[in-house]
Design an enzyme around this catalytic site. Structure first.
Site, PDB file in Angstrom:
ATOM      1  N   CYS A  88       0.843  -1.192   0.000  1.00  0.00           N
ATOM      2  CA  CYS A  88       0.000   0.000   0.000  1.00  0.00           C
ATOM      3  C   CYS A  88       0.881   1.246   0.000  1.00  0.00           C
ATOM      4  O   CYS A  88       1.776   1.381   0.830  1.00  0.00           O
ATOM      5  CB  CYS A  88      -0.887  -0.031   1.239  1.00  0.00           C
ATOM      6  N   GLU A  89       0.627   2.151  -0.932  1.00  0.00           N
ATOM      7  CA  GLU A  89       1.456   3.358  -1.005  1.00  0.00           C
ATOM      8  C   GLU A  89       1.142   4.344   0.115  1.00  0.00           C
ATOM      9  O   GLU A  89       1.907   5.265   0.354  1.00  0.00           O
ATOM     10  CB  GLU A  89       1.300   4.042  -2.364  1.00  0.00           C
ATOM     11  N   HIS A  90       0.035   4.156   0.828  1.00  0.00           N
ATOM     12  CA  HIS A  90      -0.316   5.080   1.908  1.00  0.00           C
ATOM     13  C   HIS A  90       0.379   4.732   3.220  1.00  0.00           C
ATOM     14  O   HIS A  90       0.717   5.628   3.994  1.00  0.00           O
ATOM     15  CB  HIS A  90      -1.833   5.082   2.116  1.00  0.00           C
ATOM     16  N   HIS A  91       0.576   3.438   3.478  1.00  0.00           N
ATOM     17  CA  HIS A  91       1.175   3.007   4.751  1.00  0.00           C
ATOM     18  C   HIS A  91       2.402   2.117   4.562  1.00  0.00           C
ATOM     19  O   HIS A  91       3.018   1.725   5.540  1.00  0.00           O
ATOM     20  CB  HIS A  91       0.144   2.243   5.590  1.00  0.00           C
ATOM     21  N   GLN A 129      -5.016  -0.800  -4.847  1.00  0.00           N
ATOM     22  CA  GLN A 129      -5.639  -1.898  -5.578  1.00  0.00           C
ATOM     23  C   GLN A 129      -6.393  -1.401  -6.806  1.00  0.00           C
ATOM     24  O   GLN A 129      -6.399  -2.051  -7.855  1.00  0.00           O
ATOM     25  CB  GLN A 129      -6.582  -2.660  -4.641  1.00  0.00           C
ATOM     26  N   HIS A 157      -6.049  -6.145   2.914  1.00  0.00           N
ATOM     27  CA  HIS A 157      -5.112  -5.052   3.166  1.00  0.00           C
ATOM     28  C   HIS A 157      -4.740  -4.997   4.642  1.00  0.00           C
ATOM     29  O   HIS A 157      -5.612  -4.789   5.493  1.00  0.00           O
ATOM     30  CB  HIS A 157      -5.740  -3.715   2.751  1.00  0.00           C
ATOM     31  N   CYS A 159      -3.214  -2.690   6.113  1.00  0.00           N
ATOM     32  CA  CYS A 159      -3.436  -1.353   6.652  1.00  0.00           C
ATOM     33  C   CYS A 159      -4.859  -1.212   7.196  1.00  0.00           C
ATOM     34  O   CYS A 159      -5.132  -0.321   8.000  1.00  0.00           O
ATOM     35  CB  CYS A 159      -3.142  -0.276   5.601  1.00  0.00           C
TER      36      CYS A 159
END
Length: 198
Positions: A88-91, A129, A157, A159
Protein backbone atom coordinates in the site's frame (compact mmCIF):
# COMPACT_ATOMS: atom_id res chain seq x y z
CA UNK A 1 7.28 -17.75 -7.05
CA UNK A 2 5.93 -20.83 -8.77
CA UNK A 3 7.81 -20.37 -12.02
CA UNK A 4 7.04 -16.66 -12.51
CA UNK A 5 10.16 -14.70 -13.40
CA UNK A 6 11.33 -12.54 -10.51
CA UNK A 7 11.85 -8.90 -11.29
CA UNK A 8 14.64 -7.20 -9.32
CA UNK A 9 14.58 -3.52 -8.46
CA UNK A 10 17.96 -2.28 -9.67
CA UNK A 11 17.55 1.07 -7.88
CA UNK A 12 17.53 -0.80 -4.58
CA UNK A 13 20.51 -2.94 -5.60
CA UNK A 14 22.48 0.15 -6.62
CA UNK A 15 21.67 2.03 -3.39
CA UNK A 16 21.99 -0.84 -0.95
CA UNK A 17 24.34 0.93 1.48
CA UNK A 18 22.14 4.02 1.81
CA UNK A 19 18.96 2.01 2.27
CA UNK A 20 20.57 -0.17 4.95
CA UNK A 21 21.76 2.98 6.75
CA UNK A 22 18.26 4.49 6.78
CA UNK A 23 16.63 1.27 7.93
CA UNK A 24 19.08 1.16 10.83
CA UNK A 25 18.12 4.75 11.69
CA UNK A 26 14.41 3.87 11.60
CA UNK A 27 15.07 1.02 14.03
CA UNK A 28 16.74 3.48 16.39
CA UNK A 29 13.92 6.02 16.04
CA UNK A 30 11.21 3.49 16.97
CA UNK A 31 13.13 2.62 20.15
CA UNK A 32 15.02 -0.47 19.04
CA UNK A 33 18.70 -1.30 19.43
CA UNK A 34 20.06 -2.07 15.95
CA UNK A 35 23.18 -3.58 17.48
CA UNK A 36 21.39 -6.40 19.27
CA UNK A 37 21.85 -9.91 17.91
CA UNK A 38 18.40 -10.34 16.35
CA UNK A 39 18.63 -7.05 14.44
CA UNK A 40 22.25 -7.09 13.26
CA UNK A 41 21.35 -8.33 9.77
CA UNK A 42 17.89 -6.74 9.59
CA UNK A 43 18.88 -3.70 7.47
CA UNK A 44 20.52 -6.00 4.89
CA UNK A 45 17.57 -8.41 4.95
CA UNK A 46 15.04 -5.61 4.47
CA UNK A 47 17.07 -4.20 1.60
CA UNK A 48 17.17 -7.59 -0.14
CA UNK A 49 13.42 -7.90 0.41
CA UNK A 50 12.89 -4.45 -1.18
CA UNK A 51 14.80 -5.60 -4.27
CA UNK A 52 12.19 -8.32 -4.70
CA UNK A 53 8.90 -6.79 -3.53
CA UNK A 54 9.54 -3.57 -5.49
CA UNK A 55 10.82 -5.41 -8.56
CA UNK A 56 7.93 -4.09 -10.65
CA UNK A 57 9.74 -0.76 -11.05
CA UNK A 58 12.33 -2.52 -13.21
CA UNK A 59 9.96 -3.40 -16.06
CA UNK A 60 7.46 -1.63 -18.25
CA UNK A 61 4.24 -3.61 -17.66
CA UNK A 62 3.63 -3.70 -21.43
CA UNK A 63 6.84 -5.68 -21.82
CA UNK A 64 5.57 -8.29 -19.34
CA UNK A 65 3.19 -9.62 -21.99
CA UNK A 66 6.22 -10.47 -24.11
CA UNK A 67 5.74 -11.84 -27.60
CA UNK A 68 2.15 -12.02 -28.77
CA UNK A 69 0.77 -14.40 -31.37
CA UNK A 70 -1.60 -14.22 -34.32
CA UNK A 71 -4.56 -16.46 -33.53
CA UNK A 72 -8.07 -16.56 -34.95
CA UNK A 73 -9.67 -17.49 -31.58
CA UNK A 74 -12.21 -14.78 -30.70
CA UNK A 75 -13.92 -16.30 -27.69
CA UNK A 76 -13.40 -15.58 -24.02
CA UNK A 77 -10.00 -16.44 -22.49
CA UNK A 78 -9.68 -16.35 -18.68
CA UNK A 79 -6.74 -16.76 -16.34
CA UNK A 80 -8.03 -16.68 -12.78
CA UNK A 81 -6.70 -16.96 -9.24
CA UNK A 82 -3.39 -15.24 -10.01
CA UNK A 83 -1.95 -14.65 -6.54
CA UNK A 84 -0.28 -11.26 -6.06
CA UNK A 85 1.47 -9.38 -3.25
CA UNK A 86 1.78 -5.62 -3.17
CA UNK A 87 2.51 -2.72 -0.83
CA UNK A 88 0.00 0.00 0.00
CA UNK A 89 1.46 3.36 -1.01
CA UNK A 90 -0.32 5.08 1.91
CA UNK A 91 1.17 3.01 4.75
CA UNK A 92 3.79 0.81 3.03
CA UNK A 93 1.86 -2.12 4.50
CA UNK A 94 1.31 -5.31 2.51
CA UNK A 95 -1.86 -6.21 0.71
CA UNK A 96 -2.40 -9.39 -1.24
CA UNK A 97 -5.01 -11.49 -2.95
CA UNK A 98 -6.00 -12.83 -6.35
CA UNK A 99 -6.42 -11.31 -9.78
CA UNK A 100 -8.73 -12.67 -12.48
CA UNK A 101 -8.24 -11.57 -16.10
CA UNK A 102 -10.52 -12.27 -19.03
CA UNK A 103 -10.27 -11.05 -22.58
CA UNK A 104 -11.85 -11.63 -25.97
CA UNK A 105 -9.04 -11.69 -28.56
CA UNK A 106 -9.35 -9.92 -31.89
CA UNK A 107 -6.54 -11.73 -33.68
CA UNK A 108 -3.73 -11.45 -31.08
CA UNK A 109 -3.18 -13.56 -27.97
CA UNK A 110 -0.53 -13.59 -25.26
CA UNK A 111 0.96 -16.66 -23.62
CA UNK A 112 -1.13 -17.50 -20.56
CA UNK A 113 1.82 -17.21 -18.16
CA UNK A 114 2.39 -13.69 -19.47
CA UNK A 115 -0.83 -12.54 -17.84
CA UNK A 116 0.60 -13.65 -14.49
CA UNK A 117 3.81 -11.77 -15.34
CA UNK A 118 1.74 -8.67 -16.03
CA UNK A 119 0.13 -8.94 -12.59
CA UNK A 120 3.62 -9.25 -11.06
CA UNK A 121 4.96 -6.22 -12.96
CA UNK A 122 2.05 -4.03 -11.87
CA UNK A 123 1.70 -5.21 -8.27
CA UNK A 124 5.35 -5.29 -7.17
CA UNK A 125 5.58 -1.56 -6.49
CA UNK A 126 3.91 0.90 -4.13
CA UNK A 127 0.30 0.68 -5.22
CA UNK A 128 -3.39 0.96 -4.55
CA UNK A 129 -5.64 -1.90 -5.58
CA UNK A 130 -7.76 0.31 -7.82
CA UNK A 131 -4.70 1.29 -9.88
CA UNK A 132 -3.50 -2.33 -10.17
CA UNK A 133 -6.89 -3.27 -11.62
CA UNK A 134 -6.96 -0.36 -14.06
CA UNK A 135 -3.36 -0.81 -15.19
CA UNK A 136 -3.83 -4.50 -15.97
CA UNK A 137 -6.90 -3.75 -18.09
CA UNK A 138 -5.29 -0.80 -19.88
CA UNK A 139 -2.09 -2.71 -20.72
CA UNK A 140 -4.12 -5.63 -22.08
CA UNK A 141 -6.11 -3.24 -24.30
CA UNK A 142 -3.00 -1.41 -25.50
CA UNK A 143 -0.85 -4.45 -26.28
CA UNK A 144 -3.43 -6.94 -27.57
CA UNK A 145 -6.22 -4.67 -28.89
CA UNK A 146 -8.85 -7.27 -27.90
CA UNK A 147 -12.61 -6.91 -28.32
CA UNK A 148 -12.78 -6.52 -24.56
CA UNK A 149 -10.99 -7.01 -21.25
CA UNK A 150 -12.38 -7.64 -17.76
CA UNK A 151 -10.25 -7.65 -14.63
CA UNK A 152 -11.35 -8.45 -11.08
CA UNK A 153 -8.87 -8.05 -8.23
CA UNK A 154 -9.56 -9.23 -4.69
CA UNK A 155 -7.37 -8.01 -1.86
CA UNK A 156 -6.84 -8.17 1.87
CA UNK A 157 -5.11 -5.05 3.17
CA UNK A 158 -3.02 -5.13 6.33
CA UNK A 159 -3.44 -1.35 6.65
CA UNK A 160 -7.13 -2.09 7.28
CA UNK A 161 -6.90 -5.51 8.96
CA UNK A 162 -3.97 -5.05 11.34
CA UNK A 163 -4.17 -1.31 12.10
CA UNK A 164 -6.72 1.50 11.90
CA UNK A 165 -10.20 -0.03 11.93
CA UNK A 166 -8.70 -3.50 12.54
CA UNK A 167 -11.17 -5.57 10.53
CA UNK A 168 -9.31 -8.83 9.75
CA UNK A 169 -10.78 -10.96 7.01
CA UNK A 170 -12.38 -8.05 5.18
CA UNK A 171 -11.74 -8.10 1.43
CA UNK A 172 -11.74 -5.39 -1.19
CA UNK A 173 -12.90 -6.21 -4.71
CA UNK A 174 -12.14 -3.92 -7.65
CA UNK A 175 -13.12 -4.30 -11.28
CA UNK A 176 -12.19 -2.84 -14.64
CA UNK A 177 -14.17 -3.47 -17.82
CA UNK A 178 -13.08 -2.40 -21.28
CA UNK A 179 -14.60 -2.80 -24.74
CA UNK A 180 -17.28 -5.49 -25.03
CA UNK A 181 -17.29 -6.14 -21.28
CA UNK A 182 -18.21 -2.54 -20.60
CA UNK A 183 -20.95 -2.54 -23.24
CA UNK A 184 -22.42 -6.03 -22.84
CA UNK A 185 -23.93 -7.11 -19.52
CA UNK A 186 -24.14 -10.74 -20.71
CA UNK A 187 -20.37 -10.83 -21.40
CA UNK A 188 -19.68 -9.43 -17.93
CA UNK A 189 -22.04 -11.98 -16.37
CA UNK A 190 -20.35 -14.87 -18.22
CA UNK A 191 -16.92 -13.77 -17.00
CA UNK A 192 -18.07 -13.32 -13.40
CA UNK A 193 -19.81 -16.71 -13.39
CA UNK A 194 -16.71 -18.47 -14.73
CA UNK A 195 -14.31 -16.95 -12.19
CA UNK A 196 -16.61 -18.09 -9.37
CA UNK A 197 -16.40 -21.72 -10.48
CA UNK A 198 -13.90 -23.85 -8.59
Amino acid sequence: MGGIKEYVNHNVANNREQIEYHIEKILELIGEEPGREGLLETPARVTRMYEEIFGGYSIDPRDALGVTFDESHEELVIVKDIVYYSQCEHHMAPFFGKAHIGYIPSGRIAGLSKLARLVEAVSRRLQVQERITTQIADVMMEVLSPHGVMVVVEGEHLCMCARGVKKPGSKTVTTAARGKFREDAAARAEFLALIRQS
